[in-house]
Design a protein around this motif. Structure first.
Motif, mmCIF file in Angstrom:
data_model
loop_
_atom_site.group_PDB
_atom_site.id
_atom_site.type_symbol
_atom_site.label_atom_id
_atom_site.label_comp_id
_atom_site.label_asym_id
_atom_site.label_seq_id
_atom_site.Cartn_x
_atom_site.Cartn_y
_atom_site.Cartn_z
ATOM 1 N N GLY A 147 1.145 13.846 14.683
ATOM 2 C CA GLY A 147 1.592 14.548 13.499
ATOM 3 C C GLY A 147 0.484 14.719 12.481
ATOM 4 N N ASN A 148 0.786 15.521 11.440
ATOM 5 C CA ASN A 148 -0.190 15.717 10.363
ATOM 6 C C ASN A 148 0.391 15.408 8.990
ATOM 7 N N ASP A 149 1.597 14.852 8.963
ATOM 8 C CA ASP A 149 2.201 14.339 7.738
ATOM 9 C C ASP A 149 3.378 13.467 8.150
ATOM 10 N N ARG A 269 -0.784 1.002 -3.916
ATOM 11 C CA ARG A 269 -0.414 1.720 -5.136
ATOM 12 C C ARG A 269 -0.678 3.217 -4.952
ATOM 13 N N PRO A 270 0.220 4.095 -5.389
ATOM 14 C CA PRO A 270 -0.069 5.537 -5.317
ATOM 15 C C PRO A 270 -1.363 5.866 -6.062
ATOM 16 N N TRP A 438 1.428 7.248 6.410
ATOM 17 C CA TRP A 438 1.642 8.654 6.076
ATOM 18 C C TRP A 438 2.245 8.815 4.686
ATOM 19 N N THR A 439 3.114 7.919 4.277
ATOM 20 C CA THR A 439 3.710 8.009 2.944
ATOM 21 C C THR A 439 2.629 7.986 1.874
ATOM 22 N N ILE A 441 -0.670 8.668 2.327
ATOM 23 C CA ILE A 441 -1.554 9.831 2.493
ATOM 24 C C ILE A 441 -0.890 11.104 1.982
ATOM 25 N N ASP A 442 0.386 11.290 2.275
ATOM 26 C CA ASP A 442 1.089 12.490 1.798
ATOM 27 C C ASP A 442 1.106 12.551 0.273
ATOM 28 N N ALA A 443 1.225 11.406 -0.384
ATOM 29 C CA ALA A 443 1.209 11.384 -1.851
ATOM 30 C C ALA A 443 -0.148 11.825 -2.391
ATOM 31 N N ILE A 444 -1.224 11.456 -1.694
ATOM 32 C CA ILE A 444 -2.562 11.903 -2.113
ATOM 33 C C ILE A 444 -2.678 13.404 -1.968
ATOM 34 N N ARG A 445 -2.201 13.946 -0.872
ATOM 35 C CA ARG A 445 -2.294 15.396 -0.671
ATOM 36 C C ARG A 445 -1.406 16.138 -1.680
#
Length: 481
Positions: A147-149, A269-270, A438-439, A441-445
């Motif tokens: 996957g990618n997200d 941390r986000p 992924w949670t 990483i997705d927040a960074i994107r």
């Protein structure tokens, strides 16, 4: 209890990963008597090869990629006789019936190494199941990308878990098979010296660097859709961070270790604006060779990042307030994977009145290309000290290559393939780990999209954009270079 499979099935058996890593690894295991004498190895891919054609391809791969001291003609010939091949278009369900018929009896257990395009995962899993290649004695190893997200990863994992439960699913991160990565566990939990200091009371910050000198290297389409954050940080670097920051597990049991890792990943941390830097390499020179820009290599304009640096925090009792600086990129000055643990200075310099200047201790764990552990400590220079005490930082080195010179060095896939065949999940990634990664990483994107962040250019052969230096210097820190 480990149960050896009597059959191994390799998807993507004619691809680059198979030629460079999988086939040489399996040969090394065979040559050292580490796989069962009756293990059958089947390869499958789209290429229309016969058994003999596949063996010829495998022989060429072994000749090219095996070290010279591992090449023994008689052993290579005997190993090649274990190899069989079935051509398969994974998008065609009918082909799996022929695959199952050719493999035949799997009552002794079947291990599957699945390296295929994400778009073919569902069709492949369904085909294996419908052909009877997914029973209780079948386990599956999954090579990235998964996957990618978070959403696409969950979709793939749902498809896999519908047929293969978690206890028979082995998600591969080849960094976890590296000897030095596993030595992180021994360093922390087998030495009284480090563990009492392995916390926010004694550690100022941590750096993790994974740098590459190469550019796209034939991966243009995949890389431009992925970028450095998802290609390196989401898996390899977050797994390293988890191993550094995890609490001591109760045992070396796979469940105990992975329970502790997922706690760290969930405690990340986000990331906020200003704590992440992205870059894209321009033309320059790497190790004396002129190279083109990323967009020239790609052949089109792109906003994909080839460099990322992040200041991360683990919000738990042990690590509160300790920054973890992560950095990875392509076309950097050298190929290097390392972890730097920067300790805090001593609370009082007793040598100050005699002119003695102190540097805080640093622990460097180099994963590649060399493998070593280096502790930088303060020592007094010899002399009568009439002009004052002179202190100097000196290294205490443990070269794993030298210390274990009599032991054979294993590449990561040797261990991971053997663990897959034997059913040991310790060095494989559990689903909840992947989803926690992924949670974050997705927040960074999402932050990038919200702030319209675009990659800053950096000259090939440099250590990334200037903003990456500023990221650490705001905390009075310099990257270890």
């Amino acid at each position: 209890m480990r149960v050896h499979s009597s059959t191994l099935l390799l998807f993507g058996a004619t691809g680059d990963l198979s030629r460079r890593m999988l086939l040489p690894s399996l040969y090394a295991l065979y040559a050292d008597g580490l796989i069962q004498p009756n293990l059958r190895i089947f390869g499958t891919a789209r290429s229309p090869l016969t058994d003999d054609g596949f063996r010829d391809m495998a022989r060429a791969a072994l000749c090219e990629f095996l070290p010279e001291d591992r090449k023994a003609e008689g052993l290579i010939d005997a190993f090649l006789q274990r190899l069989h091949y079935v051509a398969l278009d994974a998008s065609n369900p009918d082909g799996f019936v022929e695959l199952a018929d050719t493999i035949g009896d799997i009552s002794g257990g079947l291990s599957i190494f699945l390296s295929t395009a994400p778009s073919l995962f569902e069709a492949t899993i369904k085909g294996l199941h419908n052909a009877g290649l997914s029973g209780e004695n079948v386990r599956i190893g999954l090579e990235k990308p998964l996957g990618n997200d978070l959403a696409s990863s969950c979709h793939i994992n749902d498809a896999v878990n519908a047929v293969f439960p978690e206890k028979r699913t082995f998600r591969i991160d080849h960094y976890l098979g590296k000897e030095t990565v596993q030595n992180l566990m021994a360093l922390r939990f087998a030495n009284m010296l480090f563990e009492p200091l392995w916390n926010a009371n004694a550690i100022e910050h941590v750096q993790i660097t994974v740098s590459e000198t190469v550019g796209l290297e034939g991966r243009a389409g995949f890389y431009d859709d992925t970028g450095a954050l998802r290609d390196m940080v989401q898996n390899h670097m977050l797994q390293l961070l988890a191993l550094i920051a995890m609490e001591p597990p109760a045992s070396l049991d796979a469940t105990a270790i992975r329970d502790e890792k997922v706690k760290v990943l969930r405690a990340l941390r986000p990331v906020v604006e200003g704590d992440v830097v992205t870059g894209k390499y321009a033309e320059g020179a790497v190790q004396g060779d002129a190279v083109q820009s990323y967009e020239s290599d790609l052949g089109k304009a792109s906003d994909t990042e080839t460099f990322v640096a992040i200041k991360a925090y683990v919000d738990n009792w042990r690590w509160q307030g300790v920054p973890f600086f992560l950095r990875t990129g392509k076309r950097l000055p050298e190929r290097r994977s390392e972890i730097v643990i920067q300790f805090k200075p001593v609370p009082h310099n007793v040598f100050r009145d005699r002119g003695g200047k102190l540097d805080a201790n640093t622990l460097i764990i180099r994963l590649q290309p060399e493998e070593y552990v280096r502790l930088l400590v303060m020592a007094k220079e010899p002399g009568l000290d009439r002009g004052g005490v002179t202190l100097r930082e000196v290294p205490l080195d443990l070269s794993l290559t030298a210390a274990f010179a009599g032991s054979r060095r294993r590449i990561a896939y040797e261990r991971l393939l053997l663990d897959l065949i034997e059913g040991d999940q310790t060095l494989f990634v559990r689903r909840d780990e992947v989803e926690a990664q992924w949670t974050w990483i997705d927040a960074i994107r999402a932050l990038w999209n919200a702030t319209a962040l675009k990659p800053k250019t950096y000259g090939a052969g440099s250590w990334g954009p200037n903003a990456a230096i500023a990221l650490t210097e705001r905390d009075g820190v310099s990257w270890h270079e």
